[in-house]
Design a protein around this motif. Structure first.
Motif, PDB file in Angstrom:
ATOM      1  N   THR A  66       0.705  -1.169  -0.141  1.00 44.00           N
ATOM      2  CA  THR A  66       0.217   0.212   0.212  1.00 44.00           C
ATOM      3  C   THR A  66       0.710   1.544  -0.263  1.00 44.00           C
ATOM      4  OG1 THR A  66      -1.235  -0.947   1.774  1.00 44.00           O
ATOM      5  CG2 THR A  66      -2.318   1.208   1.125  1.00 44.00           C
ATOM      6  N   LYS A 111     -11.616  -0.329   2.395  1.00 46.98           N
ATOM      7  CA  LYS A 111     -10.043  -0.113   1.365  1.00 46.98           C
ATOM      8  C   LYS A 111     -10.144  -0.430   0.647  1.00 46.98           C
ATOM      9  CE  LYS A 111      -7.523  -4.566   3.150  1.00 46.98           C
ATOM     10  NZ  LYS A 111      -7.009  -4.658   3.543  1.00 46.98           N
ATOM     11  N   TYR A 112     -11.033  -0.780  -0.384  1.00 46.28           N
ATOM     12  CA  TYR A 112     -11.514  -2.142  -0.905  1.00 46.28           C
ATOM     13  C   TYR A 112     -12.419  -0.706  -2.316  1.00 46.28           C
ATOM     14  CZ  TYR A 112      -9.977  -5.929   0.986  1.00 46.28           C
ATOM     15  OH  TYR A 112      -9.436  -6.303   1.814  1.00 46.28           O
TER      16      TYR A 112
END
Length: 348
Positions: free
Chosen positions: A189, A247-248
């Motif tokens: 990330t 977070k998706y």
């Protein structure tokens, strides 16, 4: 090359969401009345991600069709077109923004504390990594908007070469690029701290090539269109999906933006024929790039002559929004007509 419909209208809508986010943010910083409680006033970032998908959709489509038609790709022509289209406004805004924060505001006794070393600042912007500079330094709203142009140009430095290398099966090449970029986003990330979400561009390209290669009556299905349009509207008018996907959320936005763009361009149920809207879409790059300049001019004038003291907050906010949007369009129109065409001849 056949021009696809409805995309100019989409460009203009996306620009409006960017402006509508920045008006209350800037008004608040200056001390003017503002309203930013509605979810739709915080969707500027989402609009930029849609722009990423749209850019990948259009540019990779051009690359694909050229390779398909000629079995070759003119890299020189491609990069010259990109330079002629993007760089004149990019560098104009860069130098105006630098002067604005460091010379113009101080001249009017308005202090803006810039915290960047000049060498690092100009190197970052000149060599197209403004997204890195804005991550580490406070550069001001006029210069901050350039981050997305940097991300776009970074992607197009390597994408055409990779696509050309995999030209025997471009769709597979793009799919492998997409999976690789998403994999990096999932497992590493920190590589994306600079908002370099290249997978949006690739996903747009995957959909463009897919719909160039394969046609299907299914995609004219009204129910499918209603579902996609509804998801698009909910995305921009609420925070429902942000909280649902966590977070998706990027993957949802990536797929929805690519599908929406594909449906309205390849399988439109209707075509936007309003000349004004389509023209505003044509000059949308300028609207995006100049809108913070327009905002500062309007808002500082509003503050200087104390116009807000003559109206209640609601009227002031409506007036400010109307002036800022109108000024952004006017400046972009003048730039398109008298400045940009010196470097770039658009294809209509």
């Amino acid at each position: 090359m056949k021009q696809l419909p409805n995309l100019y209208a989409l460009r203009f809508i996306l620009c409006l969401f960017v402006i509508l986010q920045h008006i209350p943010d800037t008004s608040k910083s200056i001390g003017l009345p503002y309203f930013h409680d509605a979810a739709m006033l915080h969707k500027g970032g989402l609009a930029v991600f849609y722009f990423f998908t749209l850019s990948g959709f259009l540019i990779i489509r051009i690359i694909y069709l050229e390779i398909k038609t000629t079995q070759a790709f003119n890299f020189k022509h491609f990069y010259m077109r990109r330079i002629q289209r993007l760089y004149p406004i990019y560098y104009l805004v860069l130098f105006f923004g630098s002067a604005f924060y460091n010379f113009i505001l101080p001249y009017f006794n308005i202090q803006y504390d810039s915290d960047y070393p000049w060498g690092t600042f100009f190197a970052g912007y000149i060599f197209l990594v403004p997204n890195v500079i804005t991550y580490y330094y406070k550069v001001g709203g006029i210069l901050h908007v350039l981050w997305s142009i940097g991300v776009e140009e970074q992607f197009y430095l390597f994408a055409p070469l990779l696509i050309y290398i995999g030209r025997k099966n471009i769709l597979l090449t793009l799919f492998l690029m997409l999976i690789s970029l998403i994999g990096l986003h999932v497992f590493f990330t920190d590589l994306y701290i600079y908002k370099n979400y290249y997978f949006y561009f690739v996903c747009g390209g995957v959909f463009a090539v897919f719909f160039e290669k394969f046609k299907g009556a299914f995609f004219y299905n009204r129910i499918l269109h209603i579902i996609v349009y509804s998801l698009f509207i909910v995305s921009f008018l609420s925070n429902y999906f942000d909280s649902s996907f966590g977070k998706y959320i990027h993957y949802f936005n990536m797929l929805l933006s690519a599908l929406l763009i594909s449906l309205i361009s390849y399988y439109p149920l209707g075509i936007v024929k309003n000349n004004s809207i389509n023209y505003f879409g044509k000059i949308s790059y300028g609207i995006y790039m100049y809108h913070m300049i327009a905002l500062y001019i309007i808002l500082y004038m509003f503050k200087k002559i104390h116009l807000d003291s003559y109206f209640n907050d609601i009227i002031s906010i409506v007036f400010i929004n109307t002036l800022c949007i109108s000024a952004s369009i006017f400046i972009s129109h003048m730039s398109f007509k008298y400045f940009e065409k010196l470097f770039y001849k658009p294809k209509f």
